[in-house]
Design an enzyme around this catalytic site. Structure first.
Site, PDB file in Angstrom:
ATOM      1  N   SER A 206      18.371  -1.806 -11.784  1.00 56.88           N
ATOM      2  CA  SER A 206      19.027  -2.993 -11.245  1.00 56.88           C
ATOM      3  C   SER A 206      18.146  -4.213 -11.499  1.00 56.88           C
ATOM      4  CB  SER A 206      19.333  -2.789  -9.761  1.00 56.88           C
ATOM      5  OG  SER A 206      20.161  -3.797  -9.255  1.00 56.88           O
ATOM      6  N   ASP A 441      29.043   2.146 -12.378  1.00 46.55           N
ATOM      7  CA  ASP A 441      28.289   1.076 -11.731  1.00 46.55           C
ATOM      8  C   ASP A 441      29.238  -0.084 -11.432  1.00 46.55           C
ATOM      9  OD1 ASP A 441      26.573  -1.186 -11.199  1.00 46.55           O
ATOM     10  OD2 ASP A 441      24.952  -0.053 -12.131  1.00 46.55           O
ATOM     11  N   HIS A 480      25.715   2.838  -8.827  1.00 43.73           N
ATOM     12  CA  HIS A 480      24.617   1.919  -9.109  1.00 43.73           C
ATOM     13  C   HIS A 480      23.261   2.599  -8.950  1.00 43.73           C
ATOM     14  CE1 HIS A 480      22.696  -1.840  -9.844  1.00 43.73           C
ATOM     15  NE2 HIS A 480      22.152  -1.902  -8.643  1.00 43.73           N
TER      16      HIS A 480
END
Length: 553
Positions: A206, A441, A480
């Site tokens: 991320s 995601d 994610h």
């Protein structure tokens, strides 16, 4: 454990800072100190390591007294010194105190490797350096294996993006805090062990993935290997625009609550999302030779949610026309009034049914006050940091897709990492790069990393030539960074070490679902480098990776 504290030091920084790249050569553990000597050496770091404008605190953790993180069973950590520091303390233009905070763990039995753990979100906290990277879950503690490990808060304290009111804090968050942390960590390592690392690695997901890409571009000689999971490469100019678009589309179809406000979480029930997931599987699951609840042949997956549209009133077995329209708009990506794309598309994948997908997009609030991460995390970043100047009172549902993206370009120029699609310096010094991205995601689309990787390949002689220094692995079902109907446990760090130190490029990364996975516990699969995918060989258990092979997509 004992804690030793020193005040800020003013003597010149060690000359070793000039050499921040990996040292090369074989990894050989240094002569080890006994526990008493190691504890004394740990205490000395605070007063004798010679770092300028840095406050240091140390604590020594004896072998056999602590496990990684909050674990209550399993292997204990070896003896190690934990150094926490504050670099360049100052008062910002907003009157708040700032500093570049870091935590560095130095094991008594060092394997010669340095690992930088990436952060995430708005940062502002120190990641526990006894843990593995967020894109290498379910693997042994790198500290426990003998790595020296560092993390940083990226130059501000607290997870709110309100630090965006201070211009220097923005620069620190973008790159300066990471530069200073890497240099400081390597200096302390050299002081503690008498030499710099043989090999240096970065791993994050991320925001941490963005940080890894930033290092490959701004500081290409700092790391021998970088693993960038779900890299937020266009977060301040693309993905956040998409989050505002998605939020609007879903809010527009949400039913009103008792106060007349839309209840975002009820735009789709869990049953509705299961319908979509099952329909995606019906269309695409068998494309990899096995009907197993996972879409491995991602490039061949074509799906239109119109197949689920009710012929009459909405029922539990179909979607309303507004729901179908919202899905088409969200997965098609945001556009302005002229139809120009403002971000990439989203791939269709079975992970849309997972709680991790809902947490970002819809949330769980049963009132007109939404709690989705689009509304909580992304709006906070948008109004305080990504807009220039900040606009803390901005209403996200009023985002103008014609004019507001321009307000994000100034910060994008120093923060985003999608523009450099050559990586010439990083490649030239022998660096290796792994991209890992979940197909479900809901904030950083897997289509984005594919689009970037194909541009990178076009500038480096094609996919085959690019695979010599950069590879992309897509994880079906994963949301994610982890979670979802996916085999999301894998040791990406060891894959990188094998590539850098032994020259064994990752033609496959072994992955498994955890024992607690709600969909298919303990399933194993090969993760395959793009554009290949895992195809069933035609016989044997579909739960076993041995019965799948990577084939061209």
């Amino acid at each position: 454990m004992r804690t030793f504290t020193s005040n800020a030091l003013t003597v010149p920084i060690l000359a070793v800072l000039a050499g921040c790249g990996g040292g090369g050569g074989n990894v050989v553990a240094l002569t080890n100190l006994d526990a008493q000597a190691s504890e004394a050496r740990c205490a000395d770091i605070a007063t004798k390591s010679g770092l300028q404008s840095t406050t240091l605190k140390t604590r020594y953790v004896a072998a056999g007294t602590r496990r990684p993180g909050t674990q209550t069973s399993g292997d204990f950590l070896p003896g190690h010194c934990v150094v926490t520091g504050s670099v360049d303390p100052r008062t910002g233009v907003d009157g708040k105190p700032y500093a570049i905070g870091f935590e560095l763990s130095l094991p008594d039995h060092w394997n010669g490797r340095f690992l930088y753990l990436g952060g995430g979100g708005n940062d502002g906290t120190l990641r526990d350096t006894s843990l593995s990277s967020s894109i290498s879950i379910g693997t042994p503690s790198p500290l426990g294996q003998g790595y020296a490990v560092v993390s940083t808060d990226a130059g501000h304290q607290g997870t709110s993006a309100s630090f965006g009111a201070d211009p220097q804090a923005r620069i620190d968050h973008a790159y300066n805090a990471h530069d200073k942390t890497a240099q400081t960590a390597k200096s302390l390592i050299a002081w503690r062990y008498g030499r710099k690392p043989n090999y240096s690695y970065f791993s994050g997901c991320s925001g941490g993935g963005r940080q890894g890409m930033m290092f490959s571009q701004r500081f290409p000689d700092y790391f021998d290997g970088i693993t960038a999971g779900a890299p937020a490469m266009r977060v301040s100019s693309g993905a956040t625009v998409a989050a505002m678009w998605n939020n609007r589309k879903f809010t527009d179809i949400a039913p009103a609550g008792a106060d007349g406000k839309p209840v975002l979480s009820q735009a789709f029930s869990n049953g509705d999302l299961n319908l979509v997931s099952n329909a995606v599987l019906a269309a695409c699951d068998a494309g990899d030779g096995a009907t197993d609840g996972m879409v491995q042949n991602t490039r061949a997956c074509k799906f239109d949610p119109a197949v689920l549209q009710c012929a009459g009133p909405k029922t539990d077995q179909c979607l309303s026309a507004p729901q179908v329209g919202a899905l088409k708009s969200v997965f098609g990506g945001p556009v302005n009034s002229a139809g120009q794309a403002l971000y990439v598309t989203q791939p269709w994948d079975a992970g849309i049914r997972d709680a991790g997908w809902r947490a970002w997009t819809l949330g769980t609030s049963t009132t007109g006050t939404p709690n989705s991460r689009y509304n909580v995390l992304m709006v906070d970043a948008l109004v305080n940091e990504f807009f220039t100047p900040p606009d803390p009172t901005f209403n996200p549902l009023a985002f103008n897709f014609d004019t507001d993206p321009a307000r994000m370009q100034a910060f994008s120029a120093i923060y985003d990492t999608y523009r450099d699609d050559r990586l010439s310096a990083f490649k030239g010094r022998g660096g290796k790069l792994l991209f890992i991205h979940g197909m479900s995601d809901p904030i950083f689309s897997a289509d984005e990393v594919v689009e970037y990787y194909e541009r990178l390949a076009a500038n480096n002689g094609g996919i085959d030539a690019t695979r010599s220094f950069a590879r992309t692995f897509l994880v079906p079902g994963m949301t994610h960074c982890s979670g979802g109907p996916a085999t999301d446990n894998f040791d990406s760090l060891q894959a990188m070490v094998d590539w850098v130190e032994r020259g064994v490029a990752p033609d496959v990364i072994a992955a498994k679902a955890s024992a607690s996975n709600a969909y298919f516990p303990n399933r194993t699969r090969p993760l395959c480098p793009y554009p290949t995918f895992a195809r069933y060989k035609g016989s044997g258990s579909i739960e076993d990776a041995a019965n799948f092979s990577c084939v061209a997509g």
